[in-house]
Design a protein around this motif. Sequence first.
Motif, PDB file in Angstrom:
ATOM      1  N   GLY A 133       3.234  -8.663   8.982  1.00  0.00           N
ATOM      2  CA  GLY A 133       4.544  -8.799   9.574  1.00  0.00           C
ATOM      3  C   GLY A 133       5.631  -8.802   8.513  1.00  0.00           C
ATOM      4  O   GLY A 133       5.360  -8.910   7.312  1.00  0.00           O
ATOM      5  N   ALA A 134       6.868  -8.704   8.936  1.00  0.00           N
ATOM      6  CA  ALA A 134       7.990  -8.707   7.993  1.00  0.00           C
ATOM      7  C   ALA A 134       7.988  -9.991   7.172  1.00  0.00           C
ATOM      8  O   ALA A 134       7.913 -11.087   7.720  1.00  0.00           O
ATOM      9  CB  ALA A 134       9.308  -8.571   8.760  1.00  0.00           C
ATOM     10  N   GLY A 135       8.048  -9.847   5.864  1.00  0.00           N
ATOM     11  CA  GLY A 135       8.095 -11.006   4.969  1.00  0.00           C
ATOM     12  C   GLY A 135       6.753 -11.652   4.701  1.00  0.00           C
ATOM     13  O   GLY A 135       6.686 -12.636   3.966  1.00  0.00           O
ATOM     14  N   GLN A 136       5.676 -11.129   5.279  1.00  0.00           N
ATOM     15  CA  GLN A 136       4.356 -11.715   5.056  1.00  0.00           C
ATOM     16  C   GLN A 136       3.677 -11.105   3.829  1.00  0.00           C
ATOM     17  O   GLN A 136       3.902  -9.942   3.483  1.00  0.00           O
ATOM     18  CB  GLN A 136       3.443 -11.499   6.266  1.00  0.00           C
ATOM     19  N   SER A 137       2.822 -11.910   3.195  1.00  0.00           N
ATOM     20  CA  SER A 137       1.947 -11.422   2.133  1.00  0.00           C
ATOM     21  C   SER A 137       0.697 -12.280   2.118  1.00  0.00           C
ATOM     22  O   SER A 137       0.691 -13.394   2.659  1.00  0.00           O
ATOM     23  CB  SER A 137       2.639 -11.466   0.761  1.00  0.00           C
ATOM     24  N   ILE A 138      -0.372 -11.777   1.523  1.00  0.00           N
ATOM     25  CA  ILE A 138      -1.636 -12.511   1.398  1.00  0.00           C
ATOM     26  C   ILE A 138      -1.811 -12.886  -0.065  1.00  0.00           C
ATOM     27  O   ILE A 138      -1.748 -12.020  -0.952  1.00  0.00           O
ATOM     28  CB  ILE A 138      -2.834 -11.662   1.873  1.00  0.00           C
ATOM     29  N   THR A 139      -2.027 -14.163  -0.326  1.00  0.00           N
ATOM     30  CA  THR A 139      -2.131 -14.637  -1.708  1.00  0.00           C
ATOM     31  C   THR A 139      -3.548 -14.988  -2.129  1.00  0.00           C
ATOM     32  O   THR A 139      -3.830 -15.092  -3.308  1.00  0.00           O
ATOM     33  CB  THR A 139      -1.241 -15.876  -1.917  1.00  0.00           C
ATOM     34  N   GLN A 140      -4.447 -15.171  -1.167  1.00  0.00           N
ATOM     35  CA  GLN A 140      -5.806 -15.563  -1.519  1.00  0.00           C
ATOM     36  C   GLN A 140      -6.741 -15.245  -0.351  1.00  0.00           C
ATOM     37  O   GLN A 140      -6.379 -15.430   0.807  1.00  0.00           O
ATOM     38  CB  GLN A 140      -5.876 -17.066  -1.839  1.00  0.00           C
ATOM     39  N   VAL A 141      -7.940 -14.754  -0.666  1.00  0.00           N
ATOM     40  CA  VAL A 141      -8.953 -14.478   0.351  1.00  0.00           C
ATOM     41  C   VAL A 141     -10.280 -15.030  -0.132  1.00  0.00           C
ATOM     42  O   VAL A 141     -10.592 -14.973  -1.326  1.00  0.00           O
ATOM     43  CB  VAL A 141      -9.083 -12.950   0.614  1.00  0.00           C
ATOM     44  N   TRP A 142     -11.080 -15.614   0.773  1.00  0.00           N
ATOM     45  CA  TRP A 142     -12.430 -16.029   0.442  1.00  0.00           C
ATOM     46  C   TRP A 142     -13.422 -15.438   1.451  1.00  0.00           C
ATOM     47  O   TRP A 142     -13.066 -15.127   2.582  1.00  0.00           O
ATOM     48  CB  TRP A 142     -12.574 -17.543   0.379  1.00  0.00           C
ATOM     49  N   SER A 143     -14.633 -15.257   0.993  1.00  0.00           N
ATOM     50  CA  SER A 143     -15.708 -14.643   1.791  1.00  0.00           C
ATOM     51  C   SER A 143     -15.366 -13.220   2.191  1.00  0.00           C
ATOM     52  O   SER A 143     -15.807 -12.723   3.227  1.00  0.00           O
ATOM     53  CB  SER A 143     -16.021 -15.493   3.028  1.00  0.00           C
ATOM     54  N   GLY A 144     -14.582 -12.549   1.356  1.00  0.00           N
ATOM     55  CA  GLY A 144     -14.207 -11.170   1.567  1.00  0.00           C
ATOM     56  C   GLY A 144     -13.470 -10.642   0.349  1.00  0.00           C
ATOM     57  O   GLY A 144     -13.108 -11.399  -0.548  1.00  0.00           O
ATOM     58  N   VAL A 145     -13.241  -9.324   0.306  1.00  0.00           N
ATOM     59  CA  VAL A 145     -12.564  -8.681  -0.831  1.00  0.00           C
ATOM     60  C   VAL A 145     -11.298  -8.016  -0.309  1.00  0.00           C
ATOM     61  O   VAL A 145     -11.356  -7.149   0.578  1.00  0.00           O
ATOM     62  CB  VAL A 145     -13.484  -7.657  -1.507  1.00  0.00           C
ATOM     63  N   LEU A 146     -10.155  -8.405  -0.859  1.00  0.00           N
ATOM     64  CA  LEU A 146      -8.846  -7.980  -0.372  1.00  0.00           C
ATOM     65  C   LEU A 146      -8.375  -6.711  -1.074  1.00  0.00           C
ATOM     66  O   LEU A 146      -8.533  -6.554  -2.281  1.00  0.00           O
ATOM     67  CB  LEU A 146      -7.826  -9.093  -0.609  1.00  0.00           C
ATOM     68  N   SER A 147      -7.765  -5.807  -0.287  1.00  0.00           N
ATOM     69  CA  SER A 147      -7.003  -4.695  -0.844  1.00  0.00           C
ATOM     70  C   SER A 147      -5.779  -4.483   0.030  1.00  0.00           C
ATOM     71  O   SER A 147      -5.812  -4.745   1.235  1.00  0.00           O
ATOM     72  CB  SER A 147      -7.851  -3.417  -0.917  1.00  0.00           C
ATOM     73  N   THR A 148      -4.693  -4.051  -0.562  1.00  0.00           N
ATOM     74  CA  THR A 148      -3.456  -3.820   0.193  1.00  0.00           C
ATOM     75  C   THR A 148      -2.883  -2.453  -0.157  1.00  0.00           C
ATOM     76  O   THR A 148      -3.026  -1.962  -1.284  1.00  0.00           O
ATOM     77  CB  THR A 148      -2.398  -4.904  -0.114  1.00  0.00           C
ATOM     78  N   SER A 149      -2.233  -1.864   0.822  1.00  0.00           N
ATOM     79  CA  SER A 149      -1.521  -0.606   0.625  1.00  0.00           C
ATOM     80  C   SER A 149      -0.255  -0.666   1.452  1.00  0.00           C
ATOM     81  O   SER A 149      -0.296  -0.528   2.683  1.00  0.00           O
ATOM     82  CB  SER A 149      -2.396   0.582   1.040  1.00  0.00           C
ATOM     83  N   GLY A 150       0.853  -0.947   0.787  1.00  0.00           N
ATOM     84  CA  GLY A 150       2.090  -1.153   1.518  1.00  0.00           C
ATOM     85  C   GLY A 150       1.974  -2.387   2.385  1.00  0.00           C
ATOM     86  O   GLY A 150       1.673  -3.483   1.901  1.00  0.00           O
ATOM     87  N   SER A 151       2.190  -2.225   3.683  1.00  0.00           N
ATOM     88  CA  SER A 151       2.096  -3.361   4.601  1.00  0.00           C
ATOM     89  C   SER A 151       0.717  -3.463   5.257  1.00  0.00           C
ATOM     90  O   SER A 151       0.491  -4.341   6.084  1.00  0.00           O
ATOM     91  CB  SER A 151       3.160  -3.252   5.695  1.00  0.00           C
ATOM     92  N   THR A 152      -0.209  -2.573   4.867  1.00  0.00           N
ATOM     93  CA  THR A 152      -1.553  -2.590   5.450  1.00  0.00           C
ATOM     94  C   THR A 152      -2.489  -3.419   4.576  1.00  0.00           C
ATOM     95  O   THR A 152      -2.571  -3.212   3.362  1.00  0.00           O
ATOM     96  CB  THR A 152      -2.118  -1.172   5.589  1.00  0.00           C
ATOM     97  N   VAL A 153      -3.184  -4.344   5.204  1.00  0.00           N
ATOM     98  CA  VAL A 153      -4.134  -5.209   4.516  1.00  0.00           C
ATOM     99  C   VAL A 153      -5.539  -4.847   4.978  1.00  0.00           C
ATOM    100  O   VAL A 153      -5.774  -4.634   6.174  1.00  0.00           O
ATOM    101  CB  VAL A 153      -3.856  -6.693   4.836  1.00  0.00           C
ATOM    102  N   SER A 154      -6.479  -4.785   4.038  1.00  0.00           N
ATOM    103  CA  SER A 154      -7.881  -4.579   4.369  1.00  0.00           C
ATOM    104  C   SER A 154      -8.721  -5.616   3.636  1.00  0.00           C
ATOM    105  O   SER A 154      -8.483  -5.888   2.456  1.00  0.00           O
ATOM    106  CB  SER A 154      -8.340  -3.169   3.967  1.00  0.00           C
ATOM    107  N   VAL A 155      -9.653  -6.202   4.356  1.00  0.00           N
ATOM    108  CA  VAL A 155     -10.611  -7.129   3.760  1.00  0.00           C
ATOM    109  C   VAL A 155     -11.997  -6.603   4.077  1.00  0.00           C
ATOM    110  O   VAL A 155     -12.372  -6.476   5.239  1.00  0.00           O
ATOM    111  CB  VAL A 155     -10.441  -8.561   4.314  1.00  0.00           C
ATOM    112  N   ARG A 156     -12.733  -6.255   3.036  1.00  0.00           N
ATOM    113  CA  ARG A 156     -14.118  -5.839   3.239  1.00  0.00           C
ATOM    114  C   ARG A 156     -15.044  -7.012   2.929  1.00  0.00           C
ATOM    115  O   ARG A 156     -14.627  -8.004   2.323  1.00  0.00           O
ATOM    116  CB  ARG A 156     -14.468  -4.632   2.369  1.00  0.00           C
ATOM    117  N   ASN A 157     -16.262  -6.882   3.358  1.00  0.00           N
ATOM    118  CA  ASN A 157     -17.219  -7.972   3.208  1.00  0.00           C
ATOM    119  C   ASN A 157     -17.463  -8.332   1.750  1.00  0.00           C
ATOM    120  O   ASN A 157     -17.298  -7.501   0.838  1.00  0.00           O
ATOM    121  CB  ASN A 157     -18.558  -7.587   3.848  1.00  0.00           C
ATOM    122  N   ALA A 158     -17.863  -9.579   1.523  1.00  0.00           N
ATOM    123  CA  ALA A 158     -18.355  -9.994   0.218  1.00  0.00           C
ATOM    124  C   ALA A 158     -19.793  -9.497   0.060  1.00  0.00           C
ATOM    125  O   ALA A 158     -20.388  -8.932   0.990  1.00  0.00           O
ATOM    126  CB  ALA A 158     -18.297 -11.518   0.095  1.00  0.00           C
TER     127      ALA A 158
END
Length: 453
Positions: A396-421
């Motif tokens: 959403g507008a103004g949102q960001s992800i600062t930490q992920v657990w039990s998964g691997v984070l990647s971002t591209s613009g405003s799209t977030v992807s978390v793949r399995n650990a």
Amino acid sequence: MSPTRSLVAAAVAGATAAAAVWFAVGTASAGTISGTLYRSADTAVARWVQANPNDSRAAVIRDRIASQPASQWLSNFNQSTIRGEVSTYVNAANAAGQIPVLTVYGITNRDCGGASSGGAPDLAQYQTWVNGIAQSLGNKTVILVLEPDSIALLTCLNSSEIAARNQALRTATQTLKAANPNAKVYLDAGHSAWNSAAEQASRLAAAGIAAADGFYTNASNFQPTSAEAAYGRSIISALNGQGISGKRQVIDTSRNGGASGDWCGDDNTDRRIGQYPTVNTGDANIDGYLWVKPPGEADGCRYSAGSFQPDLAYSLASSAPNPPSSPPPSSPSSSPSSSPSSSPSPSASSSGPVVTGPCAATYRTASSWQGGFQGEVTVKAGSGTPSGWTVSWTLGAGQSITQVWSGVLSTSGSTVSVRNAAWNGNLPADGSTTFGFIGSGAVGTPTLTCTSP
């Protein structure tokens, strides 16, 4: 934890233990705490058991370690996430009607630069971090083990630094108690083979134990319970002599059921779990036998400090009897501090994921605070995900992800992807797992997409 204090232990008479040590508890509660200690199903050991059901060690580790309540360590110094971490864990314990145990481990120059070094860059930032913890404790009983080694281990500090640390511990104790009058705060008293009781009592007095509920001993160490109880009585007597009365002891029994030997639990196969955790001690001086150091987590010698090692866990548990009874676990998840799935949440889904492809995912807000939130995502497989899974959504507008657990984070613009650990990608048909994250910005309910290669 410091090798210095344990090398001292190795030089003195070895611990003695009998099988009865695991069950030598009174029928009366005694102490000042009553109730059941909180056992999260979302611990490193529980995740290992869940991921390795066919391992020959799994049943022993499950029945004798994962079944038991252990302390949740607050050792990652992060100002932006600490409130969410604490409130989520405490709220989960409160929802279960159980008592959470938190080990606060973030003081400046902790462990004197040893294997568990780290913590706050300075004491001013440390106090801000403690304030965040205090604001998240709620108003029910919570046990706080405050800063292992901070009082017994002072060899790396000069006199002015010791005075500053003592002031920091006094302020931390007062802050935690003021925020939640039902909080039970205990200060570091080393163990029975380290400093003398008189010396340790003087150090505790200087660090502000007058405002605390008492002290803890044997954290991450191996001294027998009988020796620790006697040591505690001597400290209480010495404190009384200084005009400080009414203080009680808690003892870490996580690794004190075996023989003496090399100080480092990473390398010693003679160690055994000690008495199972309880507040029903039957001793008016002792508020609890706790597993402060979660069994199976390394000391930092052969393995990274704090990492879960199944061979260590199995060695500790293999010759121990099963506990007589265990409280029911909270619903499993994979976030280090997530609430049980039965806990209410304003953004929780009312049902599990509906799987129309290889996998599906649902979101709930586990906790929120001004400017941020903690999210939890449940991934459920349809026909199974043998090649892993990926969950994506748009921020959403103004949102960001600062930490992920039990998964691997990647971002591209405003799209977030978390793949399995590495350990939770291969889900069987109808199997599920959970990952969590810390977000900044306003809370929302994202539309999730789950794919599997």
